[in-house]
Design a protein around this motif. Structure first.
Motif, PDB file in Angstrom:
ATOM      1  N   VAL A   1       0.571   7.400  -6.207  1.00 40.23           N
ATOM      2  CA  VAL A   1      -0.537   8.362  -6.244  1.00 40.23           C
ATOM      3  C   VAL A   1      -0.026   9.779  -6.022  1.00 40.23           C
ATOM      4  N   VAL A   2       0.859   9.954  -5.048  1.00 41.45           N
ATOM      5  CA  VAL A   2       1.416  11.283  -4.784  1.00 41.45           C
ATOM      6  C   VAL A   2       2.190  11.796  -5.986  1.00 41.45           C
TER       7      VAL A   2
ATOM      8  N   TRP B   1       0.824  -1.213   0.000  1.00 42.89           N
ATOM      9  CA  TRP B   1       0.000   0.000   0.000  1.00 42.89           C
ATOM     10  C   TRP B   1       0.850   1.252   0.000  1.00 42.89           C
ATOM     11  N   TRP B   2       1.989   1.236   0.659  1.00 35.59           N
ATOM     12  CA  TRP B   2       2.807   2.450   0.698  1.00 35.59           C
ATOM     13  C   TRP B   2       3.474   2.702  -0.657  1.00 35.59           C
ATOM     14  N   THR B   3       3.787   1.655  -1.395  1.00 35.91           N
ATOM     15  CA  THR B   3       4.289   1.840  -2.761  1.00 35.91           C
ATOM     16  C   THR B   3       3.216   2.451  -3.646  1.00 35.91           C
TER      17      THR B   3
ATOM     18  N   SER C   1       0.788   4.295  -2.582  1.00 38.42           N
ATOM     19  CA  SER C   1       0.591   5.678  -2.117  1.00 38.42           C
ATOM     20  C   SER C   1       1.625   6.621  -2.723  1.00 38.42           C
ATOM     21  N   LEU C   2       2.863   6.175  -2.808  1.00 35.92           N
ATOM     22  CA  LEU C   2       3.893   6.993  -3.440  1.00 35.92           C
ATOM     23  C   LEU C   2       3.573   7.252  -4.907  1.00 35.92           C
TER      24      LEU C   2
END
Length: 459
Positions: free
Chosen positions: A280-281, A273-275, A277-278
């Motif tokens: 998306v940012v 999920w954090w990958t 999220s990056l």
């Protein structure tokens, strides 16, 4: 001695009873004779195995028996059954989702061609051109796209594994050719190629190529997609090259759709999920920078927020809203739109949903939304029934392409998003877009078949 006289009618009654008794005795004797004659055939039939055809009773019913052994009509063989069985043995047997996808796709395509004819005639007549010119061209593109859809639906998954790297290299080469003398600038966007009289949009072909390539690469990575650098290399780099070439041509709308597809592909591949999220940012930052560095995009964003100080800045929004409002529940009728008479720019393309709302009313727009919903549900069924990463990623990215782009287009028409210039898939005018969307549907159909019978037997 004198006899007692009989009562009137007594002799007649006795005679009738005697005759009835004689007839009954004769009938019993005849029945016993028939029973004796039929005893041998009955015993012969009893010795036959169950399911054998009876002689005389079957003949009375035309010599046909039902599956339960009762007389009835024999089921007729389906037309071309032998050819169908041979074809299904080669490419796989279609599932229920296969037919749902085909049905909704063809329905949207036919509705789109009808609406393009209605929306384009006003502008072509005002320009002194043939009112059926765009409709005839678009119908030819639709036929070509449907044929391509059928051909691609017959391909096996192994074909896409081999074709993925070649498709992405071809897409990058075509996008790079846009910046050569072959490139054509249309409405401020350098996103067309011209080979003589033939013009097409390579960014539409790049969507399908990117979906297939990402599916192949992420499937080959396996569990390594849980690691950050295995996502960046080569998927992140390849997607960044495609997006950069599209943005250099000033086509922010297509870049937004491609960015949505990339995020969907990573999600269906199961990255952390954090990958995600990056990613998306990074996508949001690129979109903001592209918007702030272009005066045209900045004015569109300002008009969306309500700044109509510039002449014609809010024409599309206002006239699109007028078209939807004047349609009411049931619309003004096919071909009776008033806003298409040069009030709405690109009425047959980006804002065709407004024409649908005006001519068919709220119920017509609900039908369009329902067809997209059925298409999305059918694709989700394909994704859920496949247990390999490649098919899930490819189908998920194509789902985001078609349904996500439709959602963005409709949101623009109703005023929920600023104008970014994306057509309504399968409905808006545009030969390249229509052919490539139908080709993408064909790729999904190839995954909505069961494995060929020969493959199942060999495994």
């Amino acid at each position: 001695m004198a006899k007692t006289p009989a009562q009137p009618g007594t002799s007649a009654a006795r005679a009738a009873r005697a005759k009835t008794a004689a007839d009954t005795a004769a009938g019993n004797a005849h029945g016993q004779e028939n029973s004796a004659k039929q005893a041998k055939p009955a015993s012969t039939n009893a010795a036959k195995p169950a399911g054998a055809k009876a002689s005389k009773p079957a003949a009375a019913g035309g010599g046909k028996t039902s599956k339960a052994g009762k007389p009835g009509r024999e089921s007729k063989p389906r037309a071309f059954q032998g050819i169908r069985d041979w074809f299904n043995a080669k490419v796989g047997r279609p599932t229920a989702s296969y037919y749902w996808i085909i049905g909704t796709t063809v329905a949207l395509t036919m509705i789109g061609r009808m609406t393009v004819l209605s929306a384009s005639t006003a502008e072509t007549i005002s320009q002194g051109k043939d009112p059926y010119d765009l409709f005839i061209k678009e119908s030819g593109f639709a036929v070509l796209g449907l044929v391509l859809m059928f051909v691609l639906s017959c391909m096996r998954p192994t074909f896409w594994r081999k074709a993925g790297p070649l498709l992405i290299l071809l897409a990058v080469a075509l996008l790079a050719l846009v910046f050569t003398p072959l490139g054509v600038n249309v409405n401020g966007n350098l996103n067309w190629l011209a080979f003589g009289p033939l013009q097409f949009q390579p960014s539409e072909a790049a969507k399908l190529a990117l979906a297939v390539w990402m599916g192949v690469v992420l499937a080959a990575k396996g569990r390594l997609v849980r690691e950050f650098w295995h996502v960046v290399l080569p998927v992140g780099v390849g997607a960044a090259i495609i997006l950069a070439l599209i943005l250099l041509g000033h086509d922010l709308g297509t870049a937004v759709i491609v960015g949505m597809m990339v995020l969907a592909g990573l999600m269906f591949a199961g990255v952390r999920w954090w990958t995600l999220s990056l990613a998306v940012v990074a996508a949001v930052l690129v979109a903001l920078i592209s918007n702030l560095t272009s005066d045209n995009r900045t004015s569109r964003f300002a008009s969306w927020l309500g700044d109509c100080s510039q002449p014609g800045a809010c024409d599309q929004y206002l006239n699109g809203a007028y078209a939807l409002a004047s349609g009411g529940w049931f619309g003004v009728g096919l071909g009776q739109s008033r806003q298409k008479w040069n009030w709405i720019p690109e009425a047959h393309n980006d804002f065709i949903f407004a024409i649908i709302g005006e001519e068919f009313g709220l119920l017509g727009t609900i039908v369009i939304l329902g067809l997209y919903a059925v298409l999305a549900y059918s694709i989700f069924r394909v994704i859920n029934t496949r247990n390999d990463t490649m098919s899930r990623v490819i189908c998920g990215m194509i789902l985001t392409w078609i349904v996500g782009q439709a959602a963005v287009n409709i949101a623009v028409v109703v005023g929920l998003l600023p104008v970014i210039g994306v057509p309504l898939p399968l409905i808006s005018y545009g030969g390249t877009a229509l052919i490539m969307v139908l080709a993408a549907v064909g790729v999904m159909l190839s995954f909505s078949r069961t494995e060929p019978e020969g493959t199942l037997k060999s495994s």
